[in-house]
Design an enzyme around this catalytic site. Structure first.
Site: not given
Ligand code: PDD
Length: 296
Positions: A43, A156
């Site tokens: 995702y 992710k």
């Molecule tokens: N999550 N690390 C983890 C484990 C995360 O789930 C996220 C963001 C980040 C930050 O990544 P980015 O800057 O690309 O959003 C780091 C999203 C926002 C979520 O799961 O809702």
């Protein structure tokens, strides 16, 4: 692509499943979908300000990488993804949005090995939650906890049960976020990347396989460099974390936020620090430009 919802209507929330725009409550996938059965899916979460998707290309690059790692077929080109997500944003309006997209391996009888089926695509736009004045004025509360996750944290994936449990551990302790430690080193937060400021230098753990390569993290490093703030990507020990002058966390939905208490101890002065503030201001200025772009 069929649209059940007329493009002219501006709605606050909208979903899209396998070619159809639908109201979020009407969005349905099969219970045999491998995303549901195995968490066999990846995702992205992309913020949109004033109708403009922020850092979309970086999110699409990371999506492609997550799909490659998990060997799920990328169903669309970047251009098709761009059209789909912008179409979703346009249907919702000009308010700030959080656009979620998920690609699962598809629907198949339950069997661990990969089936030869079409991926399922689900997208959802919702209003982006605003950061409260209290979070900005007083900062967040965090706890430390053992990083119990697997070795593919750079992908992710939606298999987030460990992250969910870690976040709940923070909530149960009256905190906002859990900062994760593996082998005595900081990795990231349960749903955010983490930074520390040590003697004026902004440090964040190196982007390996034990943390997500955050899009906001990358932008923050660029913004800090532009402002001549010394930055480095290297290991951050538990001791450095506990003695840091400042701690910050970042994510696409929250931007960059200060952490002012860690395990019931004040971080630095116990108030949001100057390095956080300088970067936060630069980040807000970018968002303001995007919103203006929409108005103009
Ligand atoms: N999550 N690390 C983890 C484990 C995360 O789930 C996220 C963001 C980040 C930050 O990544 P980015 O800057 O690309 O959003 C780091 C999203 C926002 C979520 O799961 O809702």
């Amino acid at each position: 692509m069929n649209s059940q919802v007329p493009a002219g209507d501006s709605l606050l929330e909208m979903a899209w499943v396998n070619g159809e725009f639908v109201a979020p409550a009407a969005a349905k996938v099969s219970a045999l979908d491998r995303g549901f059965i195995f968490g066999d899916a990846v995702y992205e979460v992309v913020p949109a300000y004033g109708g403009n998707l922020f850092l979309l290309q970086s999110h699409l690059q990371r999506l492609a990488r997550s799909l490659e790692i998990t060997r799920i077929r990328n169903p669309y080109s970047d251009e098709q993804w761009g059209d789909l997500l912008q179409g979703l944003v346009d249907r919702c309006g000009n308010h700030d949005q959080s656009v979620y997209l998920q690609v699962t391996r598809g629907v198949a009888p339950r069997d661990h090995a990969f089936p030869d089926v079409e991926p399922t695509v689900f997208c959802l736009s919702r209003p982006l939650a605003e950061t409260s004045d209290q979070q900005l004025d007083q900062g967040l509360v965090a706890i430390t906890t053992a990083d119990i996750r697997w070795d593919y944290c750079h992908a992710k994936t939606t298999s987030l049960i460990a992250n969910v449990m870690l976040r709940q551990q923070a909530v149960d302790a009256g905190a906002d976020e859990a900062l994760l430690l593996r082998d005595g080193l900081l990795t990231e937060g349960s749903a955010s990347n983490a930074f520390v400021v040590v003697r004026g230098e902004l440090l964040t753990p190196t982007a390996g396989e034990q943390l997500l390569h955050g899009i906001t993290r990358e932008r923050i490093l660029q913004l800090a460099r532009q402002q001549n703030i010394p930055v480095a990507e290297r290991s951050v020990s538990e001791q450095q974390l506990r003695r840091a002058d400042e701690i910050c966390i970042s994510s696409s939905t929250k931007g960059i936020l200060p952490v002012t208490r860690l395990d019931d101890v004040a971080v630095g002065e116990g108030t949001p620090g100057p390095v956080w503030h300088a970067i936060w201001q630069a980040y807000q200025a970018e968002i303001a430009q995007l919103r203006k772009g929409a108005a103009g």
